[in-house]
Design a protein around this motif. Structure first.
Motif, PDB file in Angstrom:
ATOM      1  N   ASP A   1     -24.418  28.405 -39.398  1.00 21.37           N
ATOM      2  CA  ASP A   1     -24.670  27.193 -40.177  1.00 21.37           C
ATOM      3  C   ASP A   1     -23.359  26.546 -40.634  1.00 21.37           C
ATOM      4  O   ASP A   1     -23.209  25.315 -40.593  1.00 21.37           O
ATOM      5  N   ALA A   2     -22.421  27.376 -41.068  1.00 18.81           N
ATOM      6  CA  ALA A   2     -21.135  26.853 -41.537  1.00 18.81           C
ATOM      7  C   ALA A   2     -20.355  26.214 -40.396  1.00 18.81           C
ATOM      8  O   ALA A   2     -19.745  25.148 -40.564  1.00 18.81           O
ATOM      9  N   ALA A   3     -20.355  26.856 -39.228  1.00 24.20           N
ATOM     10  CA  ALA A   3     -19.645  26.304 -38.078  1.00 24.20           C
ATOM     11  C   ALA A   3     -20.265  24.990 -37.640  1.00 24.20           C
ATOM     12  O   ALA A   3     -19.562  24.006 -37.364  1.00 24.20           O
ATOM     13  N   ARG A   4     -21.592  24.949 -37.573  1.00 27.20           N
ATOM     14  CA  ARG A   4     -22.267  23.725 -37.160  1.00 27.20           C
ATOM     15  C   ARG A   4     -21.969  22.577 -38.128  1.00 27.20           C
ATOM     16  O   ARG A   4     -21.735  21.433 -37.705  1.00 27.20           O
ATOM     17  N   ALA A   5     -21.983  22.883 -39.435  1.00 26.46           N
ATOM     18  CA  ALA A   5     -21.709  21.846 -40.429  1.00 26.46           C
ATOM     19  C   ALA A   5     -20.286  21.325 -40.301  1.00 26.46           C
ATOM     20  O   ALA A   5     -20.053  20.107 -40.383  1.00 26.46           O
ATOM     21  N   ALA A   6     -19.339  22.233 -40.084  1.00 23.89           N
ATOM     22  CA  ALA A   6     -17.944  21.806 -39.944  1.00 23.89           C
ATOM     23  C   ALA A   6     -17.751  20.959 -38.688  1.00 23.89           C
ATOM     24  O   ALA A   6     -16.990  19.981 -38.697  1.00 23.89           O
ATOM     25  N   ILE A   7     -18.424  21.315 -37.623  1.00 29.64           N
ATOM     26  CA  ILE A   7     -18.322  20.548 -36.380  1.00 29.64           C
ATOM     27  C   ILE A   7     -18.927  19.163 -36.562  1.00 29.64           C
ATOM     28  O   ILE A   7     -18.375  18.150 -36.115  1.00 29.64           O
TER      29      ILE A   7
ATOM     30  N   PRO B   1      -7.895  21.577 -24.047  1.00 27.95           N
ATOM     31  CA  PRO B   1      -8.118  20.743 -25.225  1.00 27.95           C
ATOM     32  C   PRO B   1      -8.517  21.539 -26.460  1.00 27.95           C
ATOM     33  O   PRO B   1      -9.169  22.588 -26.370  1.00 27.95           O
ATOM     34  N   VAL B   2      -8.129  21.044 -27.621  1.00 30.79           N
ATOM     35  CA  VAL B   2      -8.565  21.579 -28.908  1.00 30.79           C
ATOM     36  C   VAL B   2      -8.789  20.394 -29.834  1.00 30.79           C
ATOM     37  O   VAL B   2      -8.074  19.389 -29.754  1.00 30.79           O
ATOM     38  N   THR B   3      -9.779  20.496 -30.690  1.00 31.62           N
ATOM     39  CA  THR B   3     -10.134  19.385 -31.565  1.00 31.62           C
ATOM     40  C   THR B   3     -10.163  19.833 -33.028  1.00 31.62           C
ATOM     41  O   THR B   3     -10.110  21.025 -33.335  1.00 31.62           O
ATOM     42  N   GLN B   4     -10.278  18.848 -33.913  1.00 31.57           N
ATOM     43  CA  GLN B   4     -10.440  19.163 -35.324  1.00 31.57           C
ATOM     44  C   GLN B   4     -11.733  19.926 -35.570  1.00 31.57           C
ATOM     45  O   GLN B   4     -11.842  20.703 -36.527  1.00 31.57           O
ATOM     46  N   ALA B   5     -12.707  19.724 -34.708  1.00 30.77           N
ATOM     47  CA  ALA B   5     -13.960  20.472 -34.838  1.00 30.77           C
ATOM     48  C   ALA B   5     -13.730  21.967 -34.604  1.00 30.77           C
ATOM     49  O   ALA B   5     -14.297  22.805 -35.317  1.00 30.77           O
ATOM     50  N   ASP B   6     -12.905  22.321 -33.610  1.00 29.59           N
ATOM     51  CA  ASP B   6     -12.554  23.724 -33.372  1.00 29.59           C
ATOM     52  C   ASP B   6     -11.939  24.328 -34.635  1.00 29.59           C
ATOM     53  O   ASP B   6     -12.343  25.405 -35.098  1.00 29.59           O
ATOM     54  N   ARG B   7     -10.949  23.630 -35.170  1.00 27.06           N
ATOM     55  CA  ARG B   7     -10.207  24.175 -36.316  1.00 27.06           C
ATOM     56  C   ARG B   7     -11.088  24.247 -37.561  1.00 27.06           C
ATOM     57  O   ARG B   7     -11.044  25.232 -38.304  1.00 27.06           O
TER      58      ARG B   7
ATOM     59  N   GLU C   1     -13.580  27.199 -37.292  1.00 24.10           N
ATOM     60  CA  GLU C   1     -12.952  28.499 -37.505  1.00 24.10           C
ATOM     61  C   GLU C   1     -12.612  28.705 -38.984  1.00 24.10           C
ATOM     62  O   GLU C   1     -12.844  29.798 -39.526  1.00 24.10           O
ATOM     63  N   ARG C   2     -12.075  27.679 -39.629  1.00 27.24           N
ATOM     64  CA  ARG C   2     -11.764  27.815 -41.059  1.00 27.24           C
ATOM     65  C   ARG C   2     -13.013  28.181 -41.865  1.00 27.24           C
ATOM     66  O   ARG C   2     -12.970  29.042 -42.754  1.00 27.24           O
ATOM     67  N   ALA C   3     -14.119  27.511 -41.566  1.00 32.04           N
ATOM     68  CA  ALA C   3     -15.354  27.752 -42.314  1.00 32.04           C
ATOM     69  C   ALA C   3     -15.847  29.180 -42.137  1.00 32.04           C
ATOM     70  O   ALA C   3     -16.248  29.835 -43.118  1.00 32.04           O
TER      71      ALA C   3
ATOM     72  N   ILE D   1     -13.226  35.455 -33.170  1.00 36.30           N
ATOM     73  CA  ILE D   1     -13.861  34.139 -33.310  1.00 36.30           C
ATOM     74  C   ILE D   1     -13.334  33.164 -32.264  1.00 36.30           C
ATOM     75  O   ILE D   1     -12.132  32.958 -32.144  1.00 36.30           O
ATOM     76  N   ASP D   2     -14.252  32.566 -31.529  1.00 32.70           N
ATOM     77  CA  ASP D   2     -13.945  31.385 -30.716  1.00 32.70           C
ATOM     78  C   ASP D   2     -14.814  30.261 -31.267  1.00 32.70           C
ATOM     79  O   ASP D   2     -16.014  30.203 -30.987  1.00 32.70           O
ATOM     80  N   PRO D   3     -14.253  29.371 -32.078  1.00 29.60           N
ATOM     81  CA  PRO D   3     -15.089  28.401 -32.792  1.00 29.60           C
ATOM     82  C   PRO D   3     -15.827  27.433 -31.886  1.00 29.60           C
ATOM     83  O   PRO D   3     -16.943  27.016 -32.200  1.00 29.60           O
ATOM     84  N   ILE D   4     -15.199  27.041 -30.784  1.00 28.50           N
ATOM     85  CA  ILE D   4     -15.900  26.266 -29.758  1.00 28.50           C
ATOM     86  C   ILE D   4     -15.452  26.792 -28.398  1.00 28.50           C
ATOM     87  O   ILE D   4     -14.344  26.491 -27.941  1.00 28.50           O
ATOM     88  N   ASP D   5     -16.285  27.588 -27.786  1.00 28.30           N
ATOM     89  CA  ASP D   5     -16.025  28.027 -26.415  1.00 28.30           C
ATOM     90  C   ASP D   5     -16.593  26.963 -25.478  1.00 28.30           C
ATOM     91  O   ASP D   5     -17.756  26.583 -25.601  1.00 28.30           O
ATOM     92  N   GLY D   6     -15.760  26.495 -24.560  1.00 24.20           N
ATOM     93  CA  GLY D   6     -16.185  25.385 -23.710  1.00 24.20           C
ATOM     94  C   GLY D   6     -15.845  24.044 -24.327  1.00 24.20           C
ATOM     95  O   GLY D   6     -16.656  23.115 -24.312  1.00 24.20           O
TER      96      GLY D   6
END
Length: 250
Positions: free
Chosen positions: A11-17, A36-42, A45-47, A79-84
């Protein structure tokens, strides 16, 4: 650690994304390939790191974007906050939030969360649940009848490509471009085999627990269980795994 805790992480990851409204994309590939890496990835992971830190302050955390906290702890979270991320920035649904738990070298729990599909696979205590319901791999034990997948054959070196071509020729149905979603589909029975090379621990730590918890097998491309080389095969059965290795070897 329980299923509810993994749901909190998801839930926390989805909300941050979702909060990362402007998709600023950086390239961390250092010129040799596009990564590529985005602010959504970071943000994701922080959350998740914050939740783990509060609940398990003695555990290590190894995240793809922010590295280690308490390296060497008896138990750590991978943790891989966004794989793919490539799929994510293209608006495709195959990207996933991956969380693996490793204790004394063993993959004891994991989560493959597919937010765009609202599918949350959690492996804990030796079983895998999809949105709260237990799942099992298929009953496929024959490569000739298998549905197989890899993300992109262009990522293989020459020897790996030759092995994949032999797998391709031997299997019934082949699909590409699914990233971690392919391994999730092995766990839920939609695919019988998924394989990739060049994976990092963040890419496979969650996969191991999820596939094994659904009754499947995970090994490398040489017939062993050491995944540190990054070549990973997940199958619905050990019999299918043995046939895949035989085909790869030629």
């Amino acid at each position: 650690m329980n299923h509810d805790f993994f749901h909190r992480l998801s839930d926390a990851a989805r909300a941050a994304i979702d909060l990362a409204e402007e998709l600023e994309i950086d390239d961390k590939g250092e010129g040799d390939h596009y990564d590529p890496v985005t602010q959504a990835d970071r943000g994701a992971e922080r959350a998740m790191r914050a939740i783990i830190e509060r609940a398990f302050p003695d555990d290590g955390i190894w995240g793809e974007e922010f590295g280690w906290s308490r390296e060497g702890a008896a138990r750590h979270w991978s943790i891989d906050p966004i794989d793919g991320t490539r799929a994510f920035v293209c608006g495709l649904p195959s990207w996933a939030v991956l969380v693996g738990v490793i204790e004394k070298g063993q993959h004891v729990a994991g989560m493959i969360d597919l937010p765009d599909l609202d599918e949350r696979l959690v492996a804990l205590d030796g079983e895998t649940l999809l949105n709260g319901e237990q799942v099992r791999v298929s009953d496929c034990a024959s490569l000739a009848e298998a549905r197989i997948s890899t993300t992109d054959p262009a990522l293989f070196n020459d020897a790996q490509h030759e092995g994949w071509q032999r797998l391709y020729a031997a299997a019934r149905l082949k699909r590409y471009g699914l990233d971690a979603m392919a391994f999730a589909r092995v766990a839920t029975g939609g695919l019988d085999l998924a394989c990739d090379t060049g994976l990092k621990p963040h890419d496979y730590d969650a996969i191991v627990a999820v596939v094994r918890g659904a009754g499947g097998h995970v090994g490398n491309w040489s017939g062993g269980d050491d995944l540190s080389g990054g070549d990973v095969i997940a199958t619905s059965s050990y019999a299918l795994y043995e046939q895949a290795i035989e085909a790869i070897r030629g």
